[in-house]
Design a protein around this motif. Structure first.
Motif, PDB file in Angstrom:
ATOM      1  N   VAL A  45      -4.620  59.609  13.394  1.00  0.00           N
ATOM      2  CA  VAL A  45      -4.485  59.209  14.796  1.00  0.00           C
ATOM      3  C   VAL A  45      -4.452  57.638  15.587  1.00  0.00           C
ATOM      4  N   HIS A  46      -3.190  58.387  16.109  1.00  0.00           N
ATOM      5  CA  HIS A  46      -2.570  56.934  17.054  1.00  0.00           C
ATOM      6  C   HIS A  46      -3.579  56.948  18.042  1.00  0.00           C
ATOM      7  N   LEU A  47      -3.823  55.403  18.041  1.00  0.00           N
ATOM      8  CA  LEU A  47      -4.490  54.917  19.017  1.00  0.00           C
ATOM      9  C   LEU A  47      -3.838  54.700  20.263  1.00  0.00           C
ATOM     10  N   GLY A  48      -2.821  54.517  20.650  1.00  0.00           N
ATOM     11  CA  GLY A  48      -2.334  53.903  21.745  1.00  0.00           C
ATOM     12  C   GLY A  48      -2.761  55.325  22.678  1.00  0.00           C
ATOM     13  N   ASN A  49      -2.849  56.078  22.069  1.00  0.00           N
ATOM     14  CA  ASN A  49      -3.891  57.731  23.077  1.00  0.00           C
ATOM     15  C   ASN A  49      -5.109  57.538  24.028  1.00  0.00           C
ATOM     16  N   TRP A  50      -5.877  56.568  22.714  1.00  0.00           N
ATOM     17  CA  TRP A  50      -7.808  56.372  23.438  1.00  0.00           C
ATOM     18  C   TRP A  50      -7.367  55.432  24.858  1.00  0.00           C
ATOM     19  N   LEU A  51      -5.819  54.293  24.082  1.00  0.00           N
ATOM     20  CA  LEU A  51      -6.277  53.730  25.691  1.00  0.00           C
ATOM     21  C   LEU A  51      -5.784  54.238  27.077  1.00  0.00           C
ATOM     22  N   GLN A  52      -4.932  55.310  27.003  1.00  0.00           N
ATOM     23  CA  GLN A  52      -4.516  56.463  28.421  1.00  0.00           C
ATOM     24  C   GLN A  52      -5.922  57.590  28.376  1.00  0.00           C
ATOM     25  N   GLY A  53      -6.955  57.119  27.606  1.00  0.00           N
ATOM     26  CA  GLY A  53      -7.883  57.985  27.701  1.00  0.00           C
ATOM     27  C   GLY A  53      -7.763  58.594  26.713  1.00  0.00           C
ATOM     28  N   ILE A  54      -7.137  59.536  26.045  1.00  0.00           N
ATOM     29  CA  ILE A  54      -6.279  60.658  25.037  1.00  0.00           C
ATOM     30  C   ILE A  54      -7.142  60.417  23.620  1.00  0.00           C
ATOM     31  N   PHE A  55      -7.966  61.177  23.643  1.00  0.00           N
ATOM     32  CA  PHE A  55      -9.149  61.320  21.909  1.00  0.00           C
ATOM     33  C   PHE A  55      -8.802  62.747  21.724  1.00  0.00           C
ATOM     34  N   GLU A  56      -8.422  62.818  20.502  1.00  0.00           N
ATOM     35  CA  GLU A  56      -8.850  64.117  19.388  1.00  0.00           C
ATOM     36  C   GLU A  56     -10.266  64.370  19.286  1.00  0.00           C
ATOM     37  N   GLY A  57     -10.053  66.041  19.100  1.00  0.00           N
ATOM     38  CA  GLY A  57     -11.534  66.172  19.552  1.00  0.00           C
ATOM     39  C   GLY A  57     -12.483  66.599  18.517  1.00  0.00           C
ATOM     40  N   ALA A  58     -11.816  65.439  17.818  1.00  0.00           N
ATOM     41  CA  ALA A  58     -13.434  64.917  16.073  1.00  0.00           C
ATOM     42  C   ALA A  58     -13.853  63.391  16.824  1.00  0.00           C
ATOM     43  N   TRP A  59     -13.180  62.572  17.377  1.00  0.00           N
ATOM     44  CA  TRP A  59     -14.257  61.788  17.552  1.00  0.00           C
ATOM     45  C   TRP A  59     -14.586  60.909  18.110  1.00  0.00           C
ATOM     46  N   GLU A  60     -15.398  61.125  19.413  1.00  0.00           N
ATOM     47  CA  GLU A  60     -16.182  61.409  20.253  1.00  0.00           C
ATOM     48  C   GLU A  60     -16.987  60.190  21.015  1.00  0.00           C
ATOM     49  N   GLY A  61     -17.630  60.500  22.268  1.00  0.00           N
ATOM     50  CA  GLY A  61     -18.258  59.339  22.647  1.00  0.00           C
ATOM     51  C   GLY A  61     -19.594  58.952  21.767  1.00  0.00           C
ATOM     52  N   ILE A  62     -19.895  57.211  22.441  1.00  0.00           N
ATOM     53  CA  ILE A  62     -21.085  57.294  21.408  1.00  0.00           C
ATOM     54  C   ILE A  62     -22.448  58.046  21.655  1.00  0.00           C
ATOM     55  N   GLU A  63     -22.569  57.620  22.933  1.00  0.00           N
ATOM     56  CA  GLU A  63     -23.399  58.348  23.856  1.00  0.00           C
ATOM     57  C   GLU A  63     -23.712  60.245  23.958  1.00  0.00           C
ATOM     58  N   THR A  64     -22.806  60.840  23.254  1.00  0.00           N
ATOM     59  CA  THR A  64     -22.153  61.738  23.260  1.00  0.00           C
ATOM     60  C   THR A  64     -23.049  62.559  21.701  1.00  0.00           C
ATOM     61  N   ILE A  65     -22.507  61.497  20.618  1.00  0.00           N
ATOM     62  CA  ILE A  65     -22.986  61.646  19.330  1.00  0.00           C
ATOM     63  C   ILE A  65     -24.756  61.757  18.466  1.00  0.00           C
ATOM     64  N   THR A  66     -25.181  60.718  19.493  1.00  0.00           N
ATOM     65  CA  THR A  66     -26.654  60.350  19.822  1.00  0.00           C
ATOM     66  C   THR A  66     -27.955  61.065  20.271  1.00  0.00           C
ATOM     67  N   ARG A  67     -27.294  61.994  20.830  1.00  0.00           N
ATOM     68  CA  ARG A  67     -27.821  63.163  21.659  1.00  0.00           C
ATOM     69  C   ARG A  67     -29.252  63.579  21.098  1.00  0.00           C
ATOM     70  N   PRO A  68     -30.620  63.771  21.329  1.00  0.00           N
ATOM     71  CA  PRO A  68     -31.881  63.990  20.178  1.00  0.00           C
ATOM     72  C   PRO A  68     -31.115  65.535  19.711  1.00  0.00           C
ATOM     73  N   TYR A  69     -30.575  66.655  20.710  1.00  0.00           N
ATOM     74  CA  TYR A  69     -30.566  67.972  20.171  1.00  0.00           C
ATOM     75  C   TYR A  69     -29.233  67.885  19.143  1.00  0.00           C
ATOM     76  N   ASN A  70     -28.878  67.142  19.125  1.00  0.00           N
ATOM     77  CA  ASN A  70     -27.839  66.494  18.271  1.00  0.00           C
ATOM     78  C   ASN A  70     -27.895  65.718  16.681  1.00  0.00           C
ATOM     79  N   LEU A  71     -28.106  64.643  16.819  1.00  0.00           N
ATOM     80  CA  LEU A  71     -28.050  64.201  15.300  1.00  0.00           C
ATOM     81  C   LEU A  71     -29.176  63.029  15.862  1.00  0.00           C
ATOM     82  N   GLU A  72     -29.495  62.942  15.182  1.00  0.00           N
ATOM     83  CA  GLU A  72     -30.806  62.028  14.632  1.00  0.00           C
ATOM     84  C   GLU A  72     -30.049  60.213  13.695  1.00  0.00           C
ATOM     85  N   LEU A  73     -29.595  59.975  14.525  1.00  0.00           N
ATOM     86  CA  LEU A  73     -28.697  58.141  14.379  1.00  0.00           C
ATOM     87  C   LEU A  73     -29.838  57.061  12.814  1.00  0.00           C
ATOM     88  N   GLY A  74     -29.161  56.027  12.328  1.00  0.00           N
ATOM     89  CA  GLY A  74     -29.866  55.225  12.205  1.00  0.00           C
ATOM     90  C   GLY A  74     -30.066  54.473  12.632  1.00  0.00           C
TER      91      GLY A  74
END
Length: 306
Positions: A156-185
């Motif tokens: 995973v190239h973190l330099g891409n993250w600074l340009q707004g480019i993210f690998e598909g498996a790495w998601e925004g926090i607001e996406t992963i914590t939606r109620p219909y997705n996952l109920e996290l700790g």
């Protein structure tokens, strides 16, 4: 490698599905060989997926003569059994393809020990004398080469993250914590709310999350990675690990490690039933590090380039 009563019972259970004595014996030998190699790989910290192998499929056992062991994304290794009094290893033509290599495993007369005769990367005939098999070190060298290639391909190239480019498996926090997705700790949800509130005042910080699964038995957790540029060539990095179930804790024996470019652990912590694990460190452009999550015999490693 020792063969346990559990190993023999598993092999017996598979063999009992066969009606012909010769086929029962074949399935018994094949299953024991696969179990011996699986035990060895776990001892050497090589990831395996024994239940996903054809040799673990009752239909494939009946229709073919297969003794494969799936080594995750690295491929399949064929584990050929050898009788205690045999001088050659039989490798049927049906397994000459779709394999990264072949291991010959010889049993003692009482099926209490499995001796590793050797390794071959390619097979071109069905009967191979014992003295033609190469050292087991060649097998370990192959695994190291394949893991190196896999690690490079999945960096995973973190330099891409600074340009707004993210690998598909790495998601925004607001996406992963939606109620219909996952109920996290609870701690992770609080962390997410805090992040969303302060994001306007910390526009340089970038945070992404990935759900990591350890199987078996299907333990899941959330891996949060945050990066903050401090100079044009340096980043502050935070690594956090949370449980994915509401009000739960991380598994007791779970370990979180930061590895350097050579695979040496430079930071390490054990969960001990805590609600999260956290590391913070800095790195310079071009440096490589890995995050390793280990629980009992199972581990997952993510590799990054700054």
């Amino acid at each position: 490698m020792p063969l346990t009563n559990k190993d023999r019972k598993i092999a017996e259970r598979f063999s009992e599905n066969q009606s012909q004595p010769q086929k029962r014996e074949q399935v018994y030998y094949n299953s024991l060989a696969v179990l011996a190699v699986n035990n060895y790989c776990r001892w050497m910290e090589i990831s395996t997926d024994i239940t996903g192998s054809d040799s673990w499929n009752p239909i494939a056992q009946t229709l073919g003569n297969v003794a494969d062991l799936c080594l995750g994304s690295l491929g399949k290794i064929e584990c050929r059994p050898v009788r205690f009094d045999a001088s050659v290893v039989e490798v049927p033509a049906e397994v000459w393809h779709d394999r990264i290599g072949y291991l010959a495993i010889q049993f003692d007369e009482g099926f209490t020990q499995a001796k590793f005769i050797g390794f071959l990367e390619r097979i071109e005939r069905e009967n191979i004398p014992l003295n033609e098999w190469r050292s087991l070190d060649d097998f370990l060298d192959l695994i190291e080469r394949l893991e190196t290639v896999e690690s490079y391909n999945y960096q995973v190239h973190l330099g891409n993250w600074l340009q707004g480019i993210f690998e598909g498996a790495w998601e925004g926090i607001e996406t992963i914590t939606r109620p219909y997705n996952l109920e996290l700790g609870w701690n992770f949800r609080q962390r997410s709310r805090s992040s969303s509130v302060t994001s306007n005042s910390h526009t340089s910080e970038i945070e992404r999350v990935k759900i990591v699964s350890l199987e078996p038995p299907g333990t899941e957790m959330a891996l949060l990675l945050g990066v903050t540029p401090t100079t044009p060539s340096e980043l502050d990095i935070s690594v956090e690990l949370y449980p994915t179930q509401a009000h739960s804790h991380l598994p007791q024996e779970l370990q979180l490690m930061i590895l350097d470019h050579s695979g040496k652990s430079v930071m390490q912590a054990e969960a001990g039933g805590s609600e999260r694990l956290l590391f913070k460190f800095s790195g310079e452009s071009g440096e490589q590090f890995s995050i390793k999550i280990a629980w009992r015999e199972i581990s997952v490693t993510e590799t990054f380039v700054i």
